[in-house]
Design a protein around this motif. Sequence first.
Motif, short mmCIF file in Angstrom:
data_model
loop_
_atom_site.label_atom_id
_atom_site.label_comp_id
_atom_site.label_asym_id
_atom_site.label_seq_id
_atom_site.Cartn_x
_atom_site.Cartn_y
_atom_site.Cartn_z
N HIS A 99 -10.96 2.56 5.65
CA HIS A 99 -9.83 3.42 5.33
C HIS A 99 -9.39 4.09 6.62
N HIS A 101 -5.68 5.54 9.15
CA HIS A 101 -4.34 6.13 9.11
C HIS A 101 -3.47 5.46 10.19
N HIS A 162 -0.30 8.87 3.11
CA HIS A 162 -1.69 9.06 3.54
C HIS A 162 -2.12 8.02 4.59
ZN LIG Z 1 -7.47 9.31 4.85
#
Ligand SMILES: [Zn+2]
Length: 220
Positions: A99, A101, A162
Amino acid sequence: MTVWSAERKAVLEAAQRMSEKGFVVGTAGNISMRLKKSGGSELMAITPTSRYYDTIGVDDIAVVDFDGNRVEGEFSPSVETMLHLGVYKARKKVNAVIHSHPVLSSAFAVAGMEIPPIIEDQVTYLGGGIKVAEYALSGSQELVKNALAALGPRNAVILANHGAVCVGKDMREAFTNLEMLEKTAKIYLWVLSIGKLTPIPAEALDAMSAYFSYVHGDSE
Ligand SMILES: [Zn+2]
């Protein structure tokens, strides 16, 4: 002695690389690997929460059971632990989850725009168009649900306002898929600025999608 040292090292090195390559800023993002115990039960190695990746060692990578309880590591596991576990429970062939960004993918996360299947390697690596999961707060059960729904059988998903989640059968593949997602987002941004898009011919798209399902699908 460090247990699961090879896997935890792979998680740590991927996290440091993610940071160095600018796919996150600061302590953001989280990375995990599925751990298979002899006897069939499973654990997960995952980055700790709120730690700079260049300040931690292999022992600081947390190990949790599939309910999210910590079994190894001094620091608390990532706040997105349930998101990672959700992916492993839903996708049996996935053994690594990142995960992050990434900037250009995040631009589409902010625009709330899916990336259609526009280029060949996007389809064969990521499984086709990239959907945007509906917004939910970081760390919430709703985010887990929304992310899994939008990820489906594909290898990447954008999280509204996000970032992104990329998955793979091993850490190298998950990291490649992250780079592929960001490359695709970059191409699409350029295509939008050029103002002209020629789609992949339908037959070719079908053939590549079938190849992806054959390689990555859960049916044996
Ligand atoms: Zn995050």
